[in-house]
Design an enzyme around this catalytic site. Structure first.
Site, PDB file in Angstrom:
ATOM      1  CE1 TYR A 123       0.467   1.536  -5.881  1.00 35.79           C
ATOM      2  CE2 TYR A 123      -1.906   1.332  -5.570  1.00 35.79           C
ATOM      3  CZ  TYR A 123      -0.628   1.388  -5.046  1.00 35.79           C
ATOM      4  OH  TYR A 123      -0.432   1.275  -3.698  1.00 35.79           O
ATOM      5  CD  GLU A 183     -28.327   8.004  -0.447  1.00 36.41           C
ATOM      6  OE1 GLU A 183     -29.146   7.697  -1.333  1.00 36.41           O
ATOM      7  OE2 GLU A 183     -28.546   7.820   0.771  1.00 36.41           O
ATOM      8  CB  SER A 193      -0.925   0.006   1.216  1.00 35.81           C
ATOM      9  OG  SER A 193      -1.666   1.223   1.264  1.00 35.81           O
ATOM     10  NE  ARG A 194       4.289   2.727  -3.828  1.00 37.71           N
ATOM     11  CZ  ARG A 194       5.554   2.989  -4.140  1.00 37.71           C
ATOM     12  NH1 ARG A 194       6.074   4.158  -3.840  1.00 37.71           N
ATOM     13  NH2 ARG A 194       6.311   2.084  -4.717  1.00 37.71           N
ATOM     14  CE  LYS A 238     -11.939  -0.929  -1.120  1.00 38.83           C
ATOM     15  NZ  LYS A 238     -11.844  -0.232  -2.419  1.00 38.83           N
ATOM     16  CB  ALA A 257     -19.471  -8.597  -8.836  1.00 38.48           C
TER      17      ALA A 257
END
Length: 283
Positions: free
Chosen positions: A225, A83, A20-21, A71, A132
């Site tokens: 990336y 929202e 991770s960056r 997530k 998905a």
């Protein structure tokens, strides 16, 4: 976790996470804005995400970014949802307020800002979205709201793509006719924008996309990336994509939106994006 007074603690949680960056990005944002913070990485066990989050905030942490594969679990943990998070069914930004865990999804903001920076085809575009999972769910509404003519979601497990289409069709009925879904083998056709929202590149592979054709000025966009073109980018170039871009700009954009939620200030993106690209190119 640091005990220095006045130093607020943030982190990104994922598995894997060492690549991770995000810590570098948020430290550059902090330097721009004068915010005192520390930002680290947290490797969570696949079966211990809730415990990792609970321990972080119990120790005085202020905010978490969430990445693969947590997530959707972060969505379930959130007592109060923005929202954007509610529509996505996925959360990439957590913070506590009034004793409640709040969740938002800034992935769509990050992607859209980067696509606009790249002058990507959006209005009236035919868009193929591969994957998905949580990363994909966060960008559906922004892409539809940007005026695409069609958004076709494909996934290795077709049922997940169909369930995702059904969810967004019920939540956004005005956009339902623009959405379709299927398995990877149903990705055939000509597309103006193809977005890879899978983590296949972490295994140095690309999704199998037989029958996919790229329009004359098409853009292939990989949410991952790397210093060199990703497997998906190489595949897209061989298939005739006019431009192939990785997701570093999306990463910076979604991080800036998270930073603004936590600190009330929106940092500049371009200097950070240039510096990260320079760092990636270093031997």
């Amino acid at each position: 976790m640091s005990s220095q007074p006045g130093i607020r603690q943030f982190a990104v949680v994922g598995n894997p996470i060492k690549h991770s960056r995000s810590p570098a990005i948020h430290q550059m944002f902090a330097a721009q804005t004068g915010v005192a913070l520390e930002y680290s990485t947290l490797l969570s066990p696949l079966d211990g995400f809730a415990e990792t989050v609970g321990q972080f905030f119990a120790a005085g942490g202020c905010g978490l970014n969430i990445t693969v594969p947590f997530k959707e679990q972060a969505y379930v943990l959130s007592a109060k949802l923005s929202e954007r998070a509610r529509l996505a069914g996925a959360v990439n930004t957590l913070w506590q307020q009034d004793g409640q865990l709040n969740g938002c999804n800034t992935d769509g903001l990050g992607l859209l800002s980067d696509l606009q920076r790249l002058n990507a085809p959006l209005e009236g575009a035919r868009i193929l979205l591969i994957g998905a999972g949580g990363a994909s769910k966060g960008v559906v509404y922004p892409l539809l709201n940007a005026g695409c003519a069609r958004l076709h979601i494909v996934n290795r497990t077709e049922e997940r793509a169909q369930a995702m289409r059904a969810h967004f069709s019920s939540q956004l009925p005005d956009y339902a006719t623009r959405m379709s879904a299927g398995g990877l083998l149903q990705a055939e056709g000509e597309w103006d924008l193809v977005i890879n929202a899978t983590s296949s590149g972490l295994q140095d592979t690309a999704p199998e996309l037989p029958g996919v054709r790229y329009a004359a000025d098409a853009l292939a966009y990989d949410m991952l990336y790397a210093a060199l073109p990703t497997p998906f980018m190489r595949q897209a170039a061989e298939a005739g994509a006019h431009r192939c871009v990785d997701g570093l700009g999306m990463l910076v954009g979604q991080a800036a939106a998270s930073f603004a939620i936590w600190n009330g200030m929106t940092p500049q993106l371009e200097p950070v994006l240039r510096e990260l690209r320079r760092q990636l190119q270093e031997p």
